[in-house]
Write a protein that holds these residues in place. Structure first.
Motif, PDB file in Angstrom:
ATOM      1  N   GLU A 117       0.691  -1.183  -0.057  1.00  0.00           N
ATOM      2  CA  GLU A 117       0.077  -0.054   0.072  1.00  0.00           C
ATOM      3  C   GLU A 117       0.782   1.285  -0.104  1.00  0.00           C
ATOM      4  OE1 GLU A 117      -1.736  -1.126   3.449  1.00  0.00           O
ATOM      5  OE2 GLU A 117      -3.892  -1.818   2.386  1.00  0.00           O
ATOM      6  N   GLY A 118       2.065   1.275   0.710  1.00  0.00           N
ATOM      7  CA  GLY A 118       2.918   2.551   0.781  1.00  0.00           C
ATOM      8  C   GLY A 118       3.366   2.858  -0.456  1.00  0.00           C
TER       9      GLY A 118
ATOM     10  N   ILE B 118       3.188   6.258  -3.663  1.00  0.00           N
ATOM     11  CA  ILE B 118       4.304   6.726  -4.439  1.00  0.00           C
ATOM     12  C   ILE B 118       4.488   6.277  -6.112  1.00  0.00           C
ATOM     13  CG2 ILE B 118       5.582   7.757  -2.640  1.00  0.00           C
ATOM     14  CD1 ILE B 118       7.587   5.486  -3.318  1.00  0.00           C
ATOM     15  N   ASP B 119       3.327   5.472  -6.563  1.00  0.00           N
ATOM     16  CA  ASP B 119       3.422   5.140  -8.074  1.00  0.00           C
ATOM     17  C   ASP B 119       4.445   4.109  -7.987  1.00  0.00           C
ATOM     18  OD1 ASP B 119       1.852   4.619 -10.264  1.00  0.00           O
ATOM     19  OD2 ASP B 119       2.964   6.232 -11.114  1.00  0.00           O
TER      20      ASP B 119
ATOM     21  N   GLU C  29      -6.005  -7.014  -2.573  1.00  0.00           N
ATOM     22  CA  GLU C  29      -6.541  -5.725  -2.151  1.00  0.00           C
ATOM     23  C   GLU C  29      -5.686  -4.467  -1.913  1.00  0.00           C
ATOM     24  OE1 GLU C  29      -8.857  -7.383   1.039  1.00  0.00           O
ATOM     25  OE2 GLU C  29     -10.623  -8.349  -0.368  1.00  0.00           O
ATOM     26  N   ALA C  30      -4.370  -5.011  -1.497  1.00  0.00           N
ATOM     27  CA  ALA C  30      -3.347  -3.935  -1.014  1.00  0.00           C
ATOM     28  C   ALA C  30      -2.982  -3.141  -2.325  1.00  0.00           C
ATOM     29  CB  ALA C  30      -2.308  -4.681  -0.558  1.00  0.00           C
ATOM     30  N   GLY C  31      -3.235  -3.741  -3.404  1.00  0.00           N
ATOM     31  CA  GLY C  31      -2.604  -3.409  -4.751  1.00  0.00           C
ATOM     32  C   GLY C  31      -1.434  -3.723  -5.665  1.00  0.00           C
ATOM     33  N   ALA C  32      -1.198  -4.870  -5.134  1.00  0.00           N
ATOM     34  CA  ALA C  32       0.198  -5.438  -5.765  1.00  0.00           C
ATOM     35  C   ALA C  32      -0.054  -5.299  -7.386  1.00  0.00           C
ATOM     36  CB  ALA C  32       0.439  -6.736  -5.295  1.00  0.00           C
ATOM     37  N   SER C  33       1.014  -5.142  -7.839  1.00  0.00           N
ATOM     38  CA  SER C  33       0.833  -4.867  -9.225  1.00  0.00           C
ATOM     39  C   SER C  33       0.837  -6.542  -9.989  1.00  0.00           C
ATOM     40  CB  SER C  33       2.325  -4.220 -10.020  1.00  0.00           C
ATOM     41  OG  SER C  33       2.248  -2.966  -9.440  1.00  0.00           O
ATOM     42  N   ALA C  34       1.541  -7.420  -9.498  1.00  0.00           N
ATOM     43  CA  ALA C  34       1.533  -8.733  -9.690  1.00  0.00           C
ATOM     44  C   ALA C  34       1.641  -9.674  -8.713  1.00  0.00           C
ATOM     45  CB  ALA C  34       2.611  -9.150 -10.812  1.00  0.00           C
TER      46      ALA C  34
END
Length: 99
Positions: A4-5, A9-10, A37-42
Motif C-alpha cells: 500500500e505504501g 508513490i506510484d 486488495e493492497a494493490g500489488a502489481s503482480a
C-alpha cells in the motif's frame, strides 16, 4: 503495509507467496486476497509450503484455484505460478492446463 505504501508513490510492487508455512496451515487464499486488495502489481505463487521445501511437487491445481478465485473477484492482477518448471517439457505439460 509495504504494498500500500509503494502504491502511494506510484511504484509497482510484486509479491511472491507460498501456499503457507506448514501443510497444516495453508493460508494462501487469504494471503493472495490481501495482496490483491493492497494493490500489488503482480502476484507469484510458489506451489509448496515452506515446510515442504523440495520434498514434493508443486501444487499446480491449488495455484489454478487461486487464479480462478482472483478472476471471480474481478481481479485482473497477473498471477505467476512457480515450481517444478525446470525444462521446456515441464512447461508444455503444465501450461495448456493452467490458463
Amino acid at each position: 503495509g509495504l504494498v500500500e505504501g509503494a502504491n502511494k508513490i506510484d511504484v509497482p510492487v510484486t509479491v511472491k507467496i507460498r501456499l503457507g508455512c506448514e501443510v497444516s496451515s495453508i493460508n494462501c487464499s487469504e494471503v493472495a486476497r490481501a495482496v490483491r486488495e493492497a494493490g500489488a502489481s503482480a502476484l507469484t505463487i510458489h506451489g509448496r509450503t515452506a515446510q515442504q521445501g523440495y520434498s514434493k511437487n508443486a501444487d499446480w491445481e491449488l495455484i489454478q484455484k487461486l487464479t480462478e478465485e482472483a478472476r471471480a473477484d474481478g481481479s485482473t492482477i497477473p498471477i505467476i505460478g512457480n515450481g517444478d518448471i525446470l525444462t521446456v517439457r515441464n512447461f508444455i505439460h503444465i501450461y495448456p492446463q493452467k490458463k
